[in-house]
Design a protein around this motif. Sequence first.
Motif, PDB file in Angstrom:
ATOM      1  N   GLY A  72      38.461  37.236  41.675  1.00 21.07           N
ATOM      2  CA  GLY A  72      38.205  36.143  41.065  1.00 21.07           C
ATOM      3  C   GLY A  72      36.966  35.564  41.169  1.00 21.07           C
ATOM      4  O   GLY A  72      36.626  34.258  40.681  1.00 21.07           O
ATOM      5  N   SER A 174      38.136  32.409  38.174  1.00 21.46           N
ATOM      6  CA  SER A 174      39.277  32.772  38.929  1.00 21.46           C
ATOM      7  C   SER A 174      40.271  33.386  38.141  1.00 21.46           C
ATOM      8  O   SER A 174      41.191  34.494  38.501  1.00 21.46           O
ATOM      9  CB  SER A 174      39.936  31.645  39.964  1.00 21.46           C
ATOM     10  N   THR A 175      40.332  33.065  36.851  1.00 20.61           N
ATOM     11  CA  THR A 175      41.294  33.479  35.773  1.00 20.61           C
ATOM     12  C   THR A 175      40.605  34.561  34.889  1.00 20.61           C
ATOM     13  O   THR A 175      41.337  35.363  34.379  1.00 20.61           O
ATOM     14  CB  THR A 175      42.113  32.496  35.111  1.00 20.61           C
TER      15      THR A 175
END
Length: 214
Positions: A72, A174-175
């Motif tokens: 991430g 992070s996603t």
Amino acid sequence: MSFAGQPKPTVRQEGDAAPLRQAAPRTHDWRRGMQTVRVLPGEAYVTARAEEIIVTVLGSCVAACIRNPATGFGGLNHFMLPESDSGMWNGASAALRYGNYAMEVLINEVLKSGCERRDLEIKLFGGADLTDGPTLIGSSNVSFVLDYLNAEGLAIASADLGGCYGRRIHYNPSTGVVHRLLLGTATHPEFVDEEHSFKDRLARTKVEGEVDLF
């Protein structure tokens, strides 16, 4: 380049691989419940913080969102012109306005997190042609970044490039999720200013259409 969630790196000198912007401005997005970091033209930022969103506003400029999907860790650059082949960067901050330098810097920083080149997740946005004329800067930026990644053998996970509308980008490394909003109308006189003033005008321009996810 600014860094979050990592030890503070040493500031490089002119000509080195990654200039640093030590203090990135942050605000709180109450709707999302996350911190936001604004990246302006000629800047780049990387983060390891899951609760942080990187925001930028694009006209003819292009932004690359690049991350290590295993950890991430990732970031975003915002370049104004395709490339400089003179070898003279005129300082670290000036260098990041050029696509060839901005892409190299961001890719190398993400690779340092322990990512293999083949695993990089790359998403591209921007490159609008806001005016008619013999020199279409947006199209030039789009052609550059596509040719650059092809030459480097790097795959593009998704892209939203070209057209005649500005874009506001919200990226969570992070996603890997990117929210893209189209902005304003490209025929209004305020959109013909240079990109460094255009960014501020776009930030106050009415959003048109739905939010798209990438």
